[in-house]
Design a protein around this motif. Sequence first.
Motif, PDB file in Angstrom:
ATOM      1  N   UNK A 113       0.829  -1.203   0.000  1.00  0.00           N
ATOM      2  CA  UNK A 113       0.000   0.000   0.000  1.00  0.00           C
ATOM      3  C   UNK A 113       0.869   1.262   0.000  1.00  0.00           C
ATOM      4  N   UNK A 114       1.993   1.220   0.707  1.00  0.00           N
ATOM      5  CA  UNK A 114       2.909   2.364   0.690  1.00  0.00           C
ATOM      6  C   UNK A 114       3.449   2.607  -0.708  1.00  0.00           C
ATOM      7  N   UNK A 115       3.757   1.529  -1.431  1.00  0.00           N
ATOM      8  CA  UNK A 115       4.254   1.676  -2.802  1.00  0.00           C
ATOM      9  C   UNK A 115       3.180   2.270  -3.715  1.00  0.00           C
ATOM     10  N   UNK A 116       1.919   1.893  -3.491  1.00  0.00           N
ATOM     11  CA  UNK A 116       0.843   2.464  -4.302  1.00  0.00           C
ATOM     12  C   UNK A 116       0.735   3.966  -4.044  1.00  0.00           C
ATOM     13  N   UNK A 117       0.822   4.356  -2.772  1.00  0.00           N
ATOM     14  CA  UNK A 117       0.747   5.777  -2.438  1.00  0.00           C
ATOM     15  C   UNK A 117       1.885   6.550  -3.095  1.00  0.00           C
ATOM     16  N   UNK A 118       3.086   5.957  -3.109  1.00  0.00           N
ATOM     17  CA  UNK A 118       4.257   6.657  -3.643  1.00  0.00           C
ATOM     18  C   UNK A 118       4.281   6.661  -5.163  1.00  0.00           C
ATOM     19  N   UNK A 119       3.989   5.522  -5.765  1.00  0.00           N
ATOM     20  CA  UNK A 119       4.246   5.364  -7.197  1.00  0.00           C
ATOM     21  C   UNK A 119       2.996   5.337  -8.076  1.00  0.00           C
ATOM     22  N   UNK A 120       1.814   5.135  -7.495  1.00  0.00           N
ATOM     23  CA  UNK A 120       0.591   5.088  -8.307  1.00  0.00           C
ATOM     24  C   UNK A 120      -0.526   5.822  -7.582  1.00  0.00           C
ATOM     25  N   UNK A 121      -0.371   7.129  -7.350  1.00  0.00           N
ATOM     26  CA  UNK A 121      -1.372   7.878  -6.581  1.00  0.00           C
ATOM     27  C   UNK A 121      -2.747   7.819  -7.234  1.00  0.00           C
ATOM     28  N   UNK A 122      -3.727   7.601  -6.391  1.00  0.00           N
ATOM     29  CA  UNK A 122      -5.106   7.567  -6.865  1.00  0.00           C
ATOM     30  C   UNK A 122      -5.539   6.249  -7.471  1.00  0.00           C
ATOM     31  N   UNK A 123      -4.652   5.268  -7.578  1.00  0.00           N
ATOM     32  CA  UNK A 123      -4.999   4.000  -8.227  1.00  0.00           C
ATOM     33  C   UNK A 123      -5.900   3.165  -7.318  1.00  0.00           C
ATOM     34  N   UNK A 124      -6.971   2.640  -7.884  1.00  0.00           N
ATOM     35  CA  UNK A 124      -7.844   1.742  -7.129  1.00  0.00           C
ATOM     36  C   UNK A 124      -7.075   0.471  -6.778  1.00  0.00           C
ATOM     37  N   UNK A 125      -7.176   0.044  -5.525  1.00  0.00           N
ATOM     38  CA  UNK A 125      -6.370  -1.067  -5.034  1.00  0.00           C
ATOM     39  C   UNK A 125      -7.260  -2.084  -4.346  1.00  0.00           C
ATOM     40  N   UNK A 126      -6.969  -3.356  -4.606  1.00  0.00           N
ATOM     41  CA  UNK A 126      -7.712  -4.446  -3.972  1.00  0.00           C
ATOM     42  C   UNK A 126      -6.746  -5.303  -3.159  1.00  0.00           C
ATOM     43  N   UNK A 127      -7.084  -5.507  -1.883  1.00  0.00           N
ATOM     44  CA  UNK A 127      -6.310  -6.371  -0.994  1.00  0.00           C
ATOM     45  C   UNK A 127      -7.144  -7.610  -0.725  1.00  0.00           C
ATOM     46  N   UNK A 128      -6.600  -8.764  -1.097  1.00  0.00           N
ATOM     47  CA  UNK A 128      -7.315 -10.024  -0.900  1.00  0.00           C
ATOM     48  C   UNK A 128      -6.501 -10.908   0.023  1.00  0.00           C
ATOM     49  N   UNK A 129      -7.140 -11.410   1.071  1.00  0.00           N
ATOM     50  CA  UNK A 129      -6.510 -12.351   1.999  1.00  0.00           C
ATOM     51  C   UNK A 129      -7.422 -13.560   2.093  1.00  0.00           C
ATOM     52  N   UNK A 130      -6.895 -14.722   1.767  1.00  0.00           N
ATOM     53  CA  UNK A 130      -7.695 -15.946   1.792  1.00  0.00           C
ATOM     54  C   UNK A 130      -6.910 -17.027   2.520  1.00  0.00           C
ATOM     55  N   UNK A 131      -7.612 -17.798   3.320  1.00  0.00           N
ATOM     56  CA  UNK A 131      -6.964 -18.842   4.104  1.00  0.00           C
ATOM     57  C   UNK A 131      -7.705 -20.156   3.941  1.00  0.00           C
TER      58      UNK A 131
END
Length: 407
Positions: free
Chosen positions: A312-330
Amino acid sequence: MGTNGARPVRMQWWLLLGLSAGLLLVATATITTSVYEVPVLLAYMAASAQCAALPLVLLRPHPATVLQFAGVAMFSWSDTDTDGIWPLPVPVLVVLVLHIGLIGARCPWKEAVATWWASAFFCIVLVVADPLGRGLDHAEASLIIYATNSVLVLFGAILWSQRAAVHRELVSARRDVLLEQTQRALVEERGRIARELHDVVAHSMSVIHMQATSAAYRLPGLDPEARAEFSRIAADTRTTLREMRRLLAVLREETAGPELHPVPDLGGLGELAASARRGGIPVDVEVTGDLPSSALPDTVGLAAYRIVQESLSNVVRHAPGAATRVKVAASGTELLVEVVNGRPTGPARPIEEPQHPGHGLIGMRERARLAGGTMWTGPHSHGGYRVVARFPLPADSPAQRLPDVDQ
């Protein structure tokens, strides 16, 4: 590698000089034969010596210079009327100047200057020792033209050579600095991992110490041997905790006690997403499967949390405003963590301090490896970027393996 300090040669230099030498051979022999009336056999022999010396400079500069001087001597001592440009007819002078330029470009500058001085002295010797006795008066114009043009070409070649050498040194220095910074980032990341692992292990050891210490009160009727065994466990646990805190102080380069705080895990995903949204990143968090934080190994939960945090930090720095999806599955055997961002909708933010690409990815891969998992990163097929990490879990319950992620 050539001798006498010459640098390695690329194949295009051989091709270029070979072709140029062939063309100069034909031109020199033809002009000296037709214009200066040099005998055909002598003209081709002398021109061959001069022109063959040019590509030979790339491999053997000193023998090439001797061969060049031999060709010049054959032209200079020929019984011809050179109309005031003796001992160096125009084509001979041109080839000799090119030879000096190649020496300046290929050899250290001291050797190049010495070769130029030797060529000027050699021309004077040719005039003084001329078997036809033509004398210095006939050679004055030719020697001045050669000295003026050759010294300009020589210093131009030396400057070009030094510029190329400085460029190579700068490239090498940048590569060394980047490698050092990468290694330093890896060491710092390992230090942070070690400190966080300390908190994980210290918590478990504290629980063991508490259980061993309170066993005599919680379990009535213990025999003396069992009480003594619990006392030894408690003492060993206290010793281990002291050693770990001492080691942590060394890692932090401090003498004060370490600052203890709860170890982050996947239970903090909501806070991470909220922080990213405050930074202008629309984040969607999807958690599937039975994922109680207490059921995950501490090292896996910490590594997964840090990977999502860095992504998420990389998205903030390098792709501002980009829609992001975080998926966690177990599942019962595996934990999947996937972070995918789309194309940026705004300009990249200026970085105030020097940054070097790849350090965050290095840290994430190191965390995944230390937790027994694997990680893959790369561009997304629909634009943007994707980070995928997989961690093995203890098979406490029967479950199927999670579906593979298209990479």
